[in-house]
Enzyme design. Structure first.
Site, PDB file in Angstrom:
ATOM      1  N   GLU A 272       0.875  -1.163   0.000  1.00 32.45           N
ATOM      2  CA  GLU A 272       0.000   0.000   0.000  1.00 32.45           C
ATOM      3  C   GLU A 272       0.917   1.218   0.000  1.00 32.45           C
ATOM      4  O   GLU A 272       1.803   1.322   0.851  1.00 32.45           O
ATOM      5  CB  GLU A 272      -0.875  -0.011   1.259  1.00 32.45           C
TER       6      GLU A 272
ATOM      7  N   ARG B 151       5.280 -12.790   9.722  1.00 30.73           N
ATOM      8  CA  ARG B 151       5.953 -11.553   9.361  1.00 30.73           C
ATOM      9  C   ARG B 151       7.297 -11.462  10.076  1.00 30.73           C
ATOM     10  O   ARG B 151       7.504 -12.056  11.124  1.00 30.73           O
ATOM     11  CB  ARG B 151       5.079 -10.330   9.639  1.00 30.73           C
TER      12      ARG B 151
ATOM     13  N   LYS C  82       4.649   0.823   9.363  1.00 28.07           N
ATOM     14  CA  LYS C  82       4.735   2.110   8.675  1.00 28.07           C
ATOM     15  C   LYS C  82       4.137   3.221   9.535  1.00 28.07           C
ATOM     16  O   LYS C  82       4.613   4.344   9.504  1.00 28.07           O
ATOM     17  CB  LYS C  82       4.008   2.026   7.333  1.00 28.07           C
TER      18      LYS C  82
HETATM   19  P1  ATP Z   1       3.003  -2.270   8.018  1.00 28.70           P
HETATM   20  O1  ATP Z   1       2.203  -3.003   9.029  1.00 28.70           O
HETATM   21  O2  ATP Z   1       4.436  -2.203   8.307  1.00 28.70           O
HETATM   22  O3  ATP Z   1       2.450  -0.940   7.675  1.00 28.70           O
HETATM   23  P2  ATP Z   1       1.707  -3.552   5.890  1.00 28.70           P
HETATM   24  O4  ATP Z   1       1.529  -5.003   5.956  1.00 28.70           O
HETATM   25  O5  ATP Z   1       0.527  -2.716   6.187  1.00 28.70           O
HETATM   26  O6  ATP Z   1       2.951  -3.161   6.748  1.00 28.70           O
HETATM   27  P3  ATP Z   1       1.752  -3.391   3.066  1.00 28.70           P
HETATM   28  O7  ATP Z   1       2.191  -2.271   2.224  1.00 28.70           O
HETATM   29  O8  ATP Z   1       0.315  -3.709   3.110  1.00 28.70           O
HETATM   30  O9  ATP Z   1       2.276  -3.088   4.525  1.00 28.70           O
HETATM   31  O10 ATP Z   1       2.614  -4.686   2.766  1.00 28.70           O
HETATM   32  C1  ATP Z   1       2.989  -5.151   1.490  1.00 28.70           C
HETATM   33  C2  ATP Z   1       3.376  -6.589   1.623  1.00 28.70           C
HETATM   34  O11 ATP Z   1       4.481  -6.732   2.499  1.00 28.70           O
HETATM   35  C3  ATP Z   1       2.250  -7.411   2.192  1.00 28.70           C
HETATM   36  O12 ATP Z   1       2.150  -8.614   1.448  1.00 28.70           O
HETATM   37  C4  ATP Z   1       2.680  -7.660   3.607  1.00 28.70           C
HETATM   38  O13 ATP Z   1       2.160  -8.879   4.094  1.00 28.70           O
HETATM   39  C5  ATP Z   1       4.194  -7.692   3.491  1.00 28.70           C
HETATM   40  N1  ATP Z   1       4.810  -7.327   4.761  1.00 28.70           N
HETATM   41  C6  ATP Z   1       4.617  -6.191   5.462  1.00 28.70           C
HETATM   42  N2  ATP Z   1       5.321  -6.212   6.606  1.00 28.70           N
HETATM   43  C7  ATP Z   1       5.979  -7.388   6.642  1.00 28.70           C
HETATM   44  C8  ATP Z   1       6.865  -8.015   7.569  1.00 28.70           C
HETATM   45  N3  ATP Z   1       7.217  -7.425   8.700  1.00 28.70           N
HETATM   46  N4  ATP Z   1       7.359  -9.234   7.257  1.00 28.70           N
HETATM   47  C9  ATP Z   1       7.020  -9.835   6.110  1.00 28.70           C
HETATM   48  N5  ATP Z   1       6.181  -9.314   5.198  1.00 28.70           N
HETATM   49  C10 ATP Z   1       5.659  -8.105   5.453  1.00 28.70           C
HETATM   50 MG    MG Z   2      -1.276  -3.193   4.901  1.00 34.60          MG
END
Ligand code: ATP
Ligand code: MG
Length: 554
Positions: free
Chosen positions: A34, A258, A268
């Site tokens: 995102e 994760r 983020k």
């Molecule tokens: P955050 O919680 O840090 O904001 P998010 O999951 O909301 O992260 P996205 O932009 O939605 O961020 O993530 C893009 C991809 O990266 C998704 O498939 C998500 O599952 C993966 N991802 C995000 N954080 C991690 C992590 N700590 N370890 C592994 N994969 C991750």
């Molecule tokens: Mg997300």
């Protein structure tokens, strides 16, 4: 170890079975960020996994921006994400945006309405929450669920046409208000939001919810293996429900743990707080867990990929020691980084019997790399050495410089300390030394053996430098689970600035972004704050793991 020798992770097992059974002829994965922030090392894990699987099995990976929330998303983030994925070393098959599917998603919502599987609900969000029940008590349907497809269609079209204000109505999937899975209790799939979208502008005032948009975007792109993190396990039945009822491409969702890492935060939302509240200098502050921060810090992309491979693909949440990442960085840089000399705390050495103006000596760039080549290093009568490399009254077995004692200057000559020069307060201001002309490195015929070798910089040729030493940004291991606000645990000493350093001239004009090994000091990279008159370096990582030693001692 080559990938063939490693045992398969559970996703590879699934993919190999799917290919063997003929379920899929080839695989397609996606990385779906995102665009509401910069990527962090957790995203790197997901990138290395998704792109790595496609590379291993000859498939393709899409970069898809999951941009269904107009309020938090921005093109600055889109650009940074593309840059980071490329820098990590991966090429996407297609650059796609969930927002490009808004028309198709809208049509799909209409199909659900036609089938009696979605309805427009006028309830407030409080009412919807109350009617949902709890995990132990079933929810109840309200009167709006009785609307006919024709009524729903008309209302949904009116929602799209902008006839209602934010929150006045939502579109819900009609699934099961008694499901033990709360996410199946008639989840909202569209909401009204009068907001400008970073790509579609003012075209839409209704936006699909993540679960609906994400799964259907996968289907539209014919993603075979949709890999996400464990918190999406309860979303999987809804993912499958949408695909089944819309009869779209049968993408399948698989979840892994994760990445969490010690002494840092990785959401983020939290990273944005650090930036907004000026606790760091920006998203690319070298102390941040962001990919751009790590790049600015001098971490090689290869080290990040290696780290992601080493931690593997887990099915249960765990906390990875940041020391492992630093180990990978150190290991990579030891092989690849060129060596340079920088004096952090300078002490002047005057070589009294050196009468030439200066000479160019040569020094090997990397003893670990036979193709590393050599560089010129100017040597002259006045040089800087490290203040801590001299002791007026040395202890036994002190092999550095002391009155009457000899050391080798790296790639240069053996010198002997003849006299200590002090100011009126008794502070040492310079050393008078003599050099042994026959002891030149590479053609040493002096027969003298010394145990200490010092780094040094010719004073006339030195470039002023500032060196930024970084420590962990947080004081506690498990920041996310520590008591209180995460910002309470910030390490106040995470940045130490050394402003009076001197660098050898070969370090000028370097915009390679590659880290160097500063002899005896650690690995450093030139920072973008550098100017021609003053270089700025970030310490990438120390030579040895000082932290691990501390922990063992402590
Ligand atoms: P955050 O919680 O840090 O904001 P998010 O999951 O909301 O992260 P996205 O932009 O939605 O961020 O993530 C893009 C991809 O990266 C998704 O498939 C998500 O599952 C993966 N991802 C995000 N954080 C991690 C992590 N700590 N370890 C592994 N994969 C991750
Ligand atoms: Mg997300």
């Amino acid at each position: 170890m080559s990938s063939e020798e490693k045992s398969l992770n559970f996703i590879e097992e699934i993919i190999e079975a799917d290919l063997a059974s003929g379920k899929h002829k080839s695989i397609t994965t996606r990385f779906p960020p995102e665009p509401n922030g910069y990527l962090h090392i957790g995203h790197a894990k997901s990138i290395v996994l998704n792109f790595g699987l496609a590379l291993k099995y000859g498939g393709a990976t899409n970069l898809r921006f999951d941009d269904t929330n107009p309020v938090t998303e921005d093109t600055e983030y889109v650009e940074s994400i593309k840059n980071d994925v490329k820098w990590l070393g991966f090429n996407w098959a297609q650059e796609l945006y969930a927002s490009d599917y808004f028309d198709q998603l809208y049509e799909m919502a209409l199909q659900l309405i036609d089938k009696g599987l979605a309805y427009v609900d006028d309830s407030t969000s409080e009412e919807i929450a109350a009617q949902k029940g709890t995990p132990t008590t079933p929810g109840t349907r309200n009167k709006y669920a009785e609307r006919t497809p024709a009524e729903n269609k008309a209302l949904f079209e009116a929602m799209k046409a902008g006839e209602f204000s934010d929150g006045a109505k939502v579109l819900r999937a009609k699934i099961d208000m008694e499901s033990p899975n709360m996410l199946l209790r008639d989840p909202i799939i569209y909401r009204i939001k009068h907001a400008k979208h970073h790509r579609t502008g003012d075209k839409w005032c209704i936006y699909p919810m993540y679960d609906f948009a994400h799964g259907q975007s996968d289907s539209i792109e014919k993603i075979t293996h949709s890999i996400c993190t464990l918190e999406f396990v309860p979303h999987r039945p809804l993912y499958d429900w949408c695909i089944e009822n819309l009869n779209t491409f049968p993408s399948k969702q698989y979840e892994f743990a994760r990445l969490n890492m010690t002494y840092t935060v990785m959401s983020k939302r939290k990273l944005l707080q650090l930036v907004n509240e000026k606790m760091v200098k920006g998203w690319d502050d070298p102390r941040m867990s962001t990919i751009s921060g790590m790049r600015r810090r001098g971490y090689p992309a290869a080290a990040i990929r290696e780290f992601c491979d080493r931690i593997g693909v887990a099915k249960r949440d765990n906390l990875i020691d940041v020391g492992l990442l630093e180990f990978c960085v150190r290991e990579e840089l030891n092989k690849t980084a060129q060596r340079r000399m920088v004096v952090f705390d300078p002490l002047k050495v005057i070589i009294t019997n050196y009468t030439q103006e200066y000479e160019e000596l040569t020094s090997e760039n990397n003893p670990e790399d036979s193709n590393g080549g050599v560089r010129n290093v100017p040597f002259s009568r006045e040089i800087w050495i490290e203040r801590e490399d001299f002791m007026e009254i040395p202890p036994k077995k002190y092999f550095r410089l002391a009155p009457g004692q000899m050391v080798r200057l790296k790639s240069a000559y053996i010198i002997k300390c003849d006299e200590v020069i002090k100011d009126e307060q008794g502070n040492i201001t310079a050393l008078h030394c003599s050099y042994i002309p026959e002891s030149k490195s590479g053609s040493d015929t002096s027969g003298i053996h010394v145990k200490g070798t010092l780094h040094w910089v010719s004073a006339a040729h030195a470039i002023q430098a500032e060196v930024r030493l970084y420590d962990r940004l947080f004081k506690v291991e498990d920041v996310a689970n520590a008591e209180g606000d995460f910002k309470d645990h910030i390490n106040p000493d995470s940045l130490q600035i050394i402003s009076g350093a001197y660098a050898e001239p070969a370090l000028a004009d370097d915009s390679s972004g590659l880290a160097f090994q500063f002899l005896r000091k650690g690995y450093f990279v030139q920072d973008t704050d550098s100017s021609t008159s003053k270089l700025v370096f970030n310490r990438t990582v120390t030579l040895k793991d000082a932290w691990a030693k501390e922990v063992k001692k402590g």
